[in-house]
Scaffold this motif. Structure first.
Motif, PDB file in Angstrom:
ATOM      1  N   ASN A  67       0.814  -1.214   0.000  1.00  0.00           N
ATOM      2  CA  ASN A  67       0.000   0.000   0.000  1.00  0.00           C
ATOM      3  C   ASN A  67       0.850   1.267   0.000  1.00  0.00           C
ATOM      4  O   ASN A  67       2.059   1.228   0.212  1.00  0.00           O
ATOM      5  CB  ASN A  67      -1.009  -0.024   1.160  1.00  0.00           C
ATOM      6  CG  ASN A  67      -0.342   0.079   2.505  1.00  0.00           C
ATOM      7  OD1 ASN A  67       0.330   1.064   2.808  1.00  0.00           O
ATOM      8  ND2 ASN A  67      -0.520  -0.941   3.343  1.00  0.00           N
ATOM      9  N   THR A  68       0.180   2.385  -0.231  1.00  0.00           N
ATOM     10  CA  THR A  68       0.888   3.658  -0.362  1.00  0.00           C
ATOM     11  C   THR A  68       1.570   4.087   0.934  1.00  0.00           C
ATOM     12  O   THR A  68       2.578   4.788   0.889  1.00  0.00           O
ATOM     13  CB  THR A  68      -0.057   4.765  -0.869  1.00  0.00           C
ATOM     14  OG1 THR A  68      -1.202   4.836  -0.018  1.00  0.00           O
ATOM     15  CG2 THR A  68      -0.497   4.494  -2.297  1.00  0.00           C
ATOM     16  N   ASP A  69       1.059   3.661   2.087  1.00  0.00           N
ATOM     17  CA  ASP A  69       1.734   3.988   3.349  1.00  0.00           C
ATOM     18  C   ASP A  69       3.046   3.221   3.491  1.00  0.00           C
ATOM     19  O   ASP A  69       3.963   3.680   4.172  1.00  0.00           O
ATOM     20  CB  ASP A  69       0.838   3.690   4.557  1.00  0.00           C
ATOM     21  CG  ASP A  69      -0.235   4.745   4.737  1.00  0.00           C
ATOM     22  OD1 ASP A  69       0.037   5.925   4.453  1.00  0.00           O
ATOM     23  OD2 ASP A  69      -1.345   4.382   5.156  1.00  0.00           O
ATOM     24  N   GLU A  70       3.136   2.050   2.863  1.00  0.00           N
ATOM     25  CA  GLU A  70       4.393   1.305   2.868  1.00  0.00           C
ATOM     26  C   GLU A  70       5.366   1.880   1.836  1.00  0.00           C
ATOM     27  O   GLU A  70       6.576   1.816   2.019  1.00  0.00           O
ATOM     28  CB  GLU A  70       4.136  -0.174   2.573  1.00  0.00           C
ATOM     29  CG  GLU A  70       3.378  -0.860   3.702  1.00  0.00           C
ATOM     30  CD  GLU A  70       2.898  -2.237   3.329  1.00  0.00           C
ATOM     31  OE1 GLU A  70       3.184  -3.170   4.103  1.00  0.00           O
ATOM     32  OE2 GLU A  70       2.238  -2.391   2.276  1.00  0.00           O
ATOM     33  N   ILE A  71       4.847   2.441   0.769  1.00  0.00           N
ATOM     34  CA  ILE A  71       5.687   3.051  -0.259  1.00  0.00           C
ATOM     35  C   ILE A  71       6.301   4.345   0.269  1.00  0.00           C
ATOM     36  O   ILE A  71       7.499   4.571   0.130  1.00  0.00           O
ATOM     37  CB  ILE A  71       4.871   3.291  -1.548  1.00  0.00           C
ATOM     38  CG1 ILE A  71       4.421   1.945  -2.140  1.00  0.00           C
ATOM     39  CG2 ILE A  71       5.682   4.092  -2.559  1.00  0.00           C
ATOM     40  CD1 ILE A  71       3.380   2.064  -3.245  1.00  0.00           C
ATOM     41  N   ILE A  72       5.479   5.190   0.869  1.00  0.00           N
ATOM     42  CA  ILE A  72       5.957   6.419   1.518  1.00  0.00           C
ATOM     43  C   ILE A  72       5.074   6.682   2.731  1.00  0.00           C
ATOM     44  O   ILE A  72       3.879   6.971   2.589  1.00  0.00           O
ATOM     45  CB  ILE A  72       5.991   7.639   0.558  1.00  0.00           C
ATOM     46  CG1 ILE A  72       6.544   8.882   1.239  1.00  0.00           C
ATOM     47  CG2 ILE A  72       4.652   7.903  -0.079  1.00  0.00           C
ATOM     48  CD1 ILE A  72       7.998   8.816   1.598  1.00  0.00           C
ATOM     49  N   PRO A  73       5.614   6.525   3.939  1.00  0.00           N
ATOM     50  CA  PRO A  73       4.802   6.705   5.140  1.00  0.00           C
ATOM     51  C   PRO A  73       4.147   8.084   5.220  1.00  0.00           C
ATOM     52  O   PRO A  73       4.750   9.100   4.848  1.00  0.00           O
ATOM     53  CB  PRO A  73       5.813   6.508   6.273  1.00  0.00           C
ATOM     54  CG  PRO A  73       6.877   5.635   5.673  1.00  0.00           C
ATOM     55  CD  PRO A  73       6.979   6.091   4.243  1.00  0.00           C
ATOM     56  N   ALA A  74       2.923   8.105   5.699  1.00  0.00           N
ATOM     57  CA  ALA A  74       2.131   9.331   5.764  1.00  0.00           C
ATOM     58  C   ALA A  74       2.809  10.432   6.571  1.00  0.00           C
ATOM     59  O   ALA A  74       2.602  11.617   6.285  1.00  0.00           O
ATOM     60  CB  ALA A  74       0.751   9.034   6.349  1.00  0.00           C
ATOM     61  N   LYS A  75       3.641  10.084   7.540  1.00  0.00           N
ATOM     62  CA  LYS A  75       4.281  11.119   8.366  1.00  0.00           C
ATOM     63  C   LYS A  75       5.211  12.028   7.565  1.00  0.00           C
ATOM     64  O   LYS A  75       5.587  13.098   8.038  1.00  0.00           O
ATOM     65  CB  LYS A  75       5.031  10.472   9.538  1.00  0.00           C
ATOM     66  CG  LYS A  75       6.187   9.599   9.146  1.00  0.00           C
ATOM     67  CD  LYS A  75       6.761   8.886  10.360  1.00  0.00           C
ATOM     68  CE  LYS A  75       7.808   7.866   9.959  1.00  0.00           C
ATOM     69  NZ  LYS A  75       8.223   7.055  11.103  1.00  0.00           N
ATOM     70  N   TYR A  76       5.574  11.625   6.324  1.00  0.00           N
ATOM     71  CA  TYR A  76       6.454  12.449   5.500  1.00  0.00           C
ATOM     72  C   TYR A  76       5.706  13.285   4.477  1.00  0.00           C
ATOM     73  O   TYR A  76       6.325  13.982   3.678  1.00  0.00           O
ATOM     74  CB  TYR A  76       7.492  11.569   4.787  1.00  0.00           C
ATOM     75  CG  TYR A  76       8.343  10.792   5.750  1.00  0.00           C
ATOM     76  CD1 TYR A  76       9.152  11.442   6.673  1.00  0.00           C
ATOM     77  CD2 TYR A  76       8.331   9.410   5.748  1.00  0.00           C
ATOM     78  CE1 TYR A  76       9.919  10.731   7.575  1.00  0.00           C
ATOM     79  CE2 TYR A  76       9.102   8.688   6.643  1.00  0.00           C
ATOM     80  CZ  TYR A  76       9.894   9.356   7.550  1.00  0.00           C
ATOM     81  OH  TYR A  76      10.651   8.649   8.443  1.00  0.00           O
ATOM     82  N   LEU A  77       4.390  13.264   4.494  1.00  0.00           N
ATOM     83  CA  LEU A  77       3.619  13.974   3.480  1.00  0.00           C
ATOM     84  C   LEU A  77       3.655  15.485   3.656  1.00  0.00           C
ATOM     85  O   LEU A  77       3.172  16.221   2.797  1.00  0.00           O
ATOM     86  CB  LEU A  77       2.178  13.472   3.453  1.00  0.00           C
ATOM     87  CG  LEU A  77       2.028  11.980   3.178  1.00  0.00           C
ATOM     88  CD1 LEU A  77       0.566  11.618   3.037  1.00  0.00           C
ATOM     89  CD2 LEU A  77       2.817  11.549   1.960  1.00  0.00           C
ATOM     90  N   THR A  78       4.243  15.957   4.726  1.00  0.00           N
ATOM     91  CA  THR A  78       4.374  17.397   4.939  1.00  0.00           C
ATOM     92  C   THR A  78       5.662  17.949   4.324  1.00  0.00           C
ATOM     93  O   THR A  78       5.887  19.154   4.372  1.00  0.00           O
ATOM     94  CB  THR A  78       4.361  17.719   6.442  1.00  0.00           C
ATOM     95  OG1 THR A  78       5.439  17.022   7.068  1.00  0.00           O
ATOM     96  CG2 THR A  78       3.041  17.325   7.074  1.00  0.00           C
ATOM     97  N   GLU A  79       6.492  17.086   3.760  1.00  0.00           N
ATOM     98  CA  GLU A  79       7.731  17.556   3.125  1.00  0.00           C
ATOM     99  C   GLU A  79       7.385  18.523   1.998  1.00  0.00           C
ATOM    100  O   GLU A  79       6.356  18.401   1.346  1.00  0.00           O
ATOM    101  CB  GLU A  79       8.554  16.378   2.602  1.00  0.00           C
ATOM    102  CG  GLU A  79       9.045  15.436   3.681  1.00  0.00           C
ATOM    103  CD  GLU A  79      10.023  16.069   4.675  1.00  0.00           C
ATOM    104  OE1 GLU A  79      10.627  17.113   4.353  1.00  0.00           O
ATOM    105  OE2 GLU A  79      10.171  15.524   5.774  1.00  0.00           O
TER     106      GLU A  79
END
Length: 175
Positions: free
Chosen positions: A17-29
């Protein structure tokens, strides 16, 4: 024209899933480049190291069914893009993830299970690489002295998006 293919990262699991591809905690970058070090950080597979050489050198990912499920965020294709991954090959994709790949100018190639199994038979071969010809809709996998050529189908519009470099470049060329 953009080159598609190169060293392969095999991810032998369905429903990545997309959270495994890029964890949600980094979406503020702020930039795509800021996402780069976090690629596949939360993916748990036996023997998989998201910081390892196979991940760093990969240009193609081969996986199982329903790749990119989860949220609809574009960050998942973006993290592949900034890490030099040009294509993901899987049995199937979550619809929005698949379209986001094309919109970003990357290939999302669906193959039947038996063709995916054939690709996975190269997993432990030295120097495994896949070359992809998006226009001719063929991919060539080689490694360990073996070579296979496989055809695939991509709609004319999605192929045009990939060949143009993504939706923005396509629109600039057409409108």
């Amino acid at each position: 024209m953009k080159q598609f293919g190169g060293p392969v990262l095999f991810l032998d699991r369905a429903d990545i899933n997309t959270d495994e591809i890029i964890p949600a905690k980094y979406l503020t970058e702020i930039t795509k480049e800021d996402l780069k070090p976090y690629i596949l950080e939360d993916l748990k597979l036996p023997g998989f190291d998201p910081k390892g050489e196979k991940t760093r050198s990969a240009r193609v990912i081969v996986s199982r069914a329903n790749f990119g499920c989860g949220s609809s965020r574009e960050h998942a294709p973006w993290v592949f893009e900034v890490n030099g991954i040009t294509a993901v090959i899987a049995e199937s994709f979550a619809r929005i993830f698949r379209q986001n790949m094309f919109n970003c100018g990357m290939a999302a190639i669906e193959l039947p299970k038996e063709k995916i199994d054939l690709l996975f038979s190269f997993d432990n071969c030295p120097d495994t690489a896949i070359g992809i010809d998006v226009e001719k809709q063929t991919l060539t996998i080689s490694g360990g002295g073996r070579k296979e050529i496989i055809t695939f189908d991509v709609s004319p519009f999605d192929r045009a998006l990939v060949l143009a470099g993504g939706w923005v470049d396509y629109a600039d060329q057409k409108y």
